[in-house]
Write a protein that holds these residues in place. Structure first.
Motif, PDB file in Angstrom:
ATOM      1  N   ASP A 251       0.816  -1.207   0.000  1.00 45.48           N
ATOM      2  CA  ASP A 251       0.000   0.000   0.000  1.00 45.48           C
ATOM      3  C   ASP A 251       0.853   1.262   0.000  1.00 45.48           C
ATOM      4  O   ASP A 251       0.404   2.322  -0.455  1.00 45.48           O
ATOM      5  CB  ASP A 251      -0.914   0.024   1.228  1.00 45.48           C
ATOM      6  N   ALA A 252       2.068   1.168   0.540  1.00 49.38           N
ATOM      7  CA  ALA A 252       2.942   2.339   0.640  1.00 49.38           C
ATOM      8  C   ALA A 252       4.383   1.877   0.712  1.00 49.38           C
ATOM      9  O   ALA A 252       4.672   0.729   1.082  1.00 49.38           O
ATOM     10  CB  ALA A 252       2.593   3.172   1.864  1.00 49.38           C
ATOM     11  N   MET A 253       5.302   2.789   0.379  1.00 45.04           N
ATOM     12  CA  MET A 253       6.715   2.441   0.306  1.00 45.04           C
ATOM     13  C   MET A 253       7.568   3.661   0.603  1.00 45.04           C
ATOM     14  O   MET A 253       7.185   4.802   0.317  1.00 45.04           O
ATOM     15  CB  MET A 253       7.014   1.896  -1.104  1.00 45.04           C
ATOM     16  N   ALA A 254       8.739   3.438   1.187  1.00 44.11           N
ATOM     17  CA  ALA A 254       9.735   4.487   1.399  1.00 44.11           C
ATOM     18  C   ALA A 254      11.116   3.846   1.282  1.00 44.11           C
ATOM     19  O   ALA A 254      11.253   2.631   1.431  1.00 44.11           O
ATOM     20  CB  ALA A 254       9.561   5.142   2.768  1.00 44.11           C
TER      21      ALA A 254
ATOM     22  N   GLY B 276      21.647   0.830   3.019  1.00 43.55           N
ATOM     23  CA  GLY B 276      20.389   1.546   3.015  1.00 43.55           C
ATOM     24  C   GLY B 276      19.243   0.627   3.392  1.00 43.55           C
ATOM     25  O   GLY B 276      19.445  -0.505   3.847  1.00 43.55           O
ATOM     26  N   VAL B 277      18.020   1.100   3.176  1.00 45.94           N
ATOM     27  CA  VAL B 277      16.846   0.309   3.559  1.00 45.94           C
ATOM     28  C   VAL B 277      15.649   0.705   2.699  1.00 45.94           C
ATOM     29  O   VAL B 277      15.526   1.850   2.265  1.00 45.94           O
ATOM     30  CB  VAL B 277      16.512   0.501   5.062  1.00 45.94           C
ATOM     31  N   ILE B 278      14.808  -0.286   2.404  1.00 41.28           N
ATOM     32  CA  ILE B 278      13.510  -0.071   1.759  1.00 41.28           C
ATOM     33  C   ILE B 278      12.447  -0.536   2.749  1.00 41.28           C
ATOM     34  O   ILE B 278      12.598  -1.586   3.378  1.00 41.28           O
ATOM     35  CB  ILE B 278      13.384  -0.874   0.450  1.00 41.28           C
ATOM     36  N   VAL B 279      11.386   0.226   2.889  1.00 41.05           N
ATOM     37  CA  VAL B 279      10.262  -0.171   3.731  1.00 41.05           C
ATOM     38  C   VAL B 279       9.018  -0.283   2.859  1.00 41.05           C
ATOM     39  O   VAL B 279       8.681   0.665   2.138  1.00 41.05           O
ATOM     40  CB  VAL B 279      10.013   0.835   4.869  1.00 41.05           C
ATOM     41  N   ILE B 280       8.384  -1.451   2.880  1.00 44.96           N
ATOM     42  CA  ILE B 280       7.113  -1.625   2.184  1.00 44.96           C
ATOM     43  C   ILE B 280       6.069  -2.016   3.221  1.00 44.96           C
ATOM     44  O   ILE B 280       6.322  -2.841   4.089  1.00 44.96           O
ATOM     45  CB  ILE B 280       7.199  -2.676   1.056  1.00 44.96           C
TER      46      ILE B 280
ATOM     47  N   GLY C  22       1.953  -3.142   3.938  1.00 46.26           N
ATOM     48  CA  GLY C  22       0.743  -3.662   3.323  1.00 46.26           C
ATOM     49  C   GLY C  22       0.245  -4.885   4.052  1.00 46.26           C
ATOM     50  O   GLY C  22       0.709  -5.217   5.156  1.00 46.26           O
ATOM     51  N   GLU C  23      -0.681  -5.583   3.419  1.00 48.84           N
ATOM     52  CA  GLU C  23      -1.299  -6.751   4.035  1.00 48.84           C
ATOM     53  C   GLU C  23      -0.377  -7.955   3.896  1.00 48.84           C
ATOM     54  O   GLU C  23       0.032  -8.321   2.799  1.00 48.84           O
ATOM     55  CB  GLU C  23      -2.648  -7.040   3.382  1.00 48.84           C
ATOM     56  N   THR C  24      -0.040  -8.551   5.026  1.00 45.42           N
ATOM     57  CA  THR C  24       0.839  -9.722   5.036  1.00 45.42           C
ATOM     58  C   THR C  24       0.096 -10.993   5.425  1.00 45.42           C
ATOM     59  O   THR C  24       0.694 -12.068   5.466  1.00 45.42           O
ATOM     60  CB  THR C  24       2.008  -9.509   6.014  1.00 45.42           C
ATOM     61  N   GLY C  25      -1.178 -10.876   5.716  1.00 51.88           N
ATOM     62  CA  GLY C  25      -2.026 -12.004   6.081  1.00 51.88           C
ATOM     63  C   GLY C  25      -3.446 -11.511   6.171  1.00 51.88           C
ATOM     64  O   GLY C  25      -3.700 -10.303   6.069  1.00 51.88           O
ATOM     65  N   PRO C  26      -4.411 -12.411   6.350  1.00 52.69           N
ATOM     66  CA  PRO C  26      -5.803 -11.973   6.448  1.00 52.69           C
ATOM     67  C   PRO C  26      -5.996 -10.923   7.546  1.00 52.69           C
ATOM     68  O   PRO C  26      -5.743 -11.190   8.722  1.00 52.69           O
ATOM     69  CB  PRO C  26      -6.548 -13.275   6.788  1.00 52.69           C
ATOM     70  N   ASP C  27      -6.371  -9.710   7.123  1.00 53.13           N
ATOM     71  CA  ASP C  27      -6.604  -8.596   8.051  1.00 53.13           C
ATOM     72  C   ASP C  27      -5.385  -8.284   8.910  1.00 53.13           C
ATOM     73  O   ASP C  27      -5.515  -7.748  10.016  1.00 53.13           O
ATOM     74  CB  ASP C  27      -7.810  -8.885   8.961  1.00 53.13           C
ATOM     75  N   GLN C  28      -4.198  -8.582   8.412  1.00 51.27           N
ATOM     76  CA  GLN C  28      -2.970  -8.262   9.139  1.00 51.27           C
ATOM     77  C   GLN C  28      -2.073  -7.407   8.262  1.00 51.27           C
ATOM     78  O   GLN C  28      -1.760  -7.779   7.132  1.00 51.27           O
ATOM     79  CB  GLN C  28      -2.221  -9.522   9.564  1.00 51.27           C
ATOM     80  N   HIS C  29      -1.673  -6.262   8.807  1.00 50.03           N
ATOM     81  CA  HIS C  29      -0.823  -5.321   8.066  1.00 50.03           C
ATOM     82  C   HIS C  29       0.483  -5.118   8.827  1.00 50.03           C
ATOM     83  O   HIS C  29       0.484  -5.011  10.056  1.00 50.03           O
ATOM     84  CB  HIS C  29      -1.556  -3.983   7.898  1.00 50.03           C
ATOM     85  N   GLN C  30       1.576  -5.066   8.068  1.00 47.87           N
ATOM     86  CA  GLN C  30       2.892  -4.852   8.670  1.00 47.87           C
ATOM     87  C   GLN C  30       3.741  -3.973   7.768  1.00 47.87           C
ATOM     88  O   GLN C  30       3.489  -3.861   6.560  1.00 47.87           O
ATOM     89  CB  GLN C  30       3.606  -6.185   8.902  1.00 47.87           C
ATOM     90  N   ALA C  31       4.749  -3.354   8.356  1.00 46.32           N
ATOM     91  CA  ALA C  31       5.791  -2.667   7.607  1.00 46.32           C
ATOM     92  C   ALA C  31       7.027  -3.552   7.628  1.00 46.32           C
ATOM     93  O   ALA C  31       7.472  -3.985   8.696  1.00 46.32           O
ATOM     94  CB  ALA C  31       6.098  -1.305   8.228  1.00 46.32           C
ATOM     95  N   VAL C  32       7.557  -3.841   6.448  1.00 48.27           N
ATOM     96  CA  VAL C  32       8.670  -4.772   6.306  1.00 48.27           C
ATOM     97  C   VAL C  32       9.908  -4.007   5.856  1.00 48.27           C
ATOM     98  O   VAL C  32       9.863  -3.228   4.900  1.00 48.27           O
ATOM     99  CB  VAL C  32       8.328  -5.887   5.294  1.00 48.27           C
ATOM    100  N   PHE C  33      11.020  -4.217   6.553  1.00 52.17           N
ATOM    101  CA  PHE C  33      12.294  -3.579   6.241  1.00 52.17           C
ATOM    102  C   PHE C  33      13.093  -4.507   5.320  1.00 52.17           C
ATOM    103  O   PHE C  33      13.401  -5.638   5.693  1.00 52.17           O
ATOM    104  CB  PHE C  33      13.102  -3.324   7.510  1.00 52.17           C
ATOM    105  N   VAL C  34      13.428  -4.017   4.129  1.00 56.18           N
ATOM    106  CA  VAL C  34      14.128  -4.820   3.127  1.00 56.18           C
ATOM    107  C   VAL C  34      15.535  -4.269   2.930  1.00 56.18           C
ATOM    108  O   VAL C  34      15.727  -3.057   2.779  1.00 56.18           O
ATOM    109  CB  VAL C  34      13.367  -4.794   1.791  1.00 56.18           C
TER     110      VAL C  34
END
Length: 269
Positions: A224-227, A240-244, A246-258
């Motif tokens: 849903d969003a990215m930085a 550096g780092v990428i953050v995405i 969004g939905e990672t499971g049913p009705d579960q949202h997280q920010a993931v550091f890549v």
């Protein structure tokens, strides 16, 4: 790959700041602004601001205290600044002295090589083909706005980003961010219903970026969003780092550091 704990709901926007204490800011679709450190841990109390967009944060000194400032847009279309630092339990909202204070749709920001706090660009609902640009400065404890030259496009703007030396606007990407380190300079983006994409020619051509799930971390297929940020001052992110978010499971949202080191460190000197 790291992640936050499950978030409070769907995300409208995310933004990163550099400096010695890097921060991640998350604006929720249903309202609320929450800050995290670069380990994915919640900082302070959530603030009940209702924001539609956020831009990269910049660290500066105000009245002798170090603070991080994120530009953001309220649901009423007002462009504000959100401050967090020593002595604050939650982000504080401060006015920015910019024109068009009730019709702003999108915003992006970038660091300054000269004096001042940040470069800023935004567009409005009444004219989505023009980026208003300027520089946010601080004088005697008050913010000031130095207007720059407007950037005109022949399309309706959906996102913008400051790369190392260029301001880029996109008619397709719902979120865009610069990923620059050394000789490596790229533009990351997401579009409606798509995964993460990368361009090394300022958005003219895009390639899909494959983000593999970790052992215990699942990345959202359609964020849903990215930085992103190519250089982080604090440890743990050498490339550096990428953050995405969004939905990672049913009705579960997280920010993931890549970790983008395979891109940034391979292409930098």
């Amino acid at each position: 790959m790291w992640s936050t704990r499950p978030l409070q709901g769907k995300v409208n926007a995310v933004a990163l700041s550099g400096g010695l204490g890097g921060l991640l800011a998350i604006a929720y679709e249903r309202g609320g602004l929450q800050l995290f450190n670069m380990n994915g841990e919640i900082l302070g109390e959530p603030a009940n601001f209702r924001l539609t967009d956020l831009a990269s944060g910049q660290s500066t000194t105000l009245a002798g205290s170090t603070v991080t400032i994120f530009p953001g847009i309220t649901r009423e279309g007002q462009l504000k600044a959100y401050l967090y630092g020593e002595g604050l339990l939650a982000p504080a909202q401060v006015d920015l002295p910019v024109p068009d204070t009730s019709s702003v749709v999108g915003v992006c920001s970038g660091p300054l090589r000269a004096s001042g706090i940040m470069r800023l660009a935004y567009w409005t609902s009444t004219n989505d083909r023009v980026l208003q640009t300027g520089v946010v400065r601080e004088e005697n404890g008050e913010f000031s706005w130095d207007a720059g030259e407007s950037t005109f496009t022949d399309f309706g703007i959906k996102s913008c980003a400051y790369t190392s030396d260029t301001l880029v606007a996109s008619p397709r990407a719902t979120s865009a961010a610069s990923l620059s380190r050394g000789d490596f300079d790229a533009l990351l983006s997401i579009e409606d219903g798509s995964g993460l994409q990368i361009s090394t020619d300022l958005g003219m051509t895009n390639k899909d970026v494959s983000v593999r799930d970790g052992i215990t971390v699942i990345a959202p297929d359609t964020p849903d969003a990215m930085a992103a940020m190519g250089t982080m001052m604090n440890g743990g992110y050498p490339g550096g780092v990428i953050v995405i978010a969004g939905e990672t499971g049913p009705d579960q949202h997280q920010a993931v550091f890549v970790d983008p080191s395979a891109l940034t460190l391979a292409g930098s000197r």
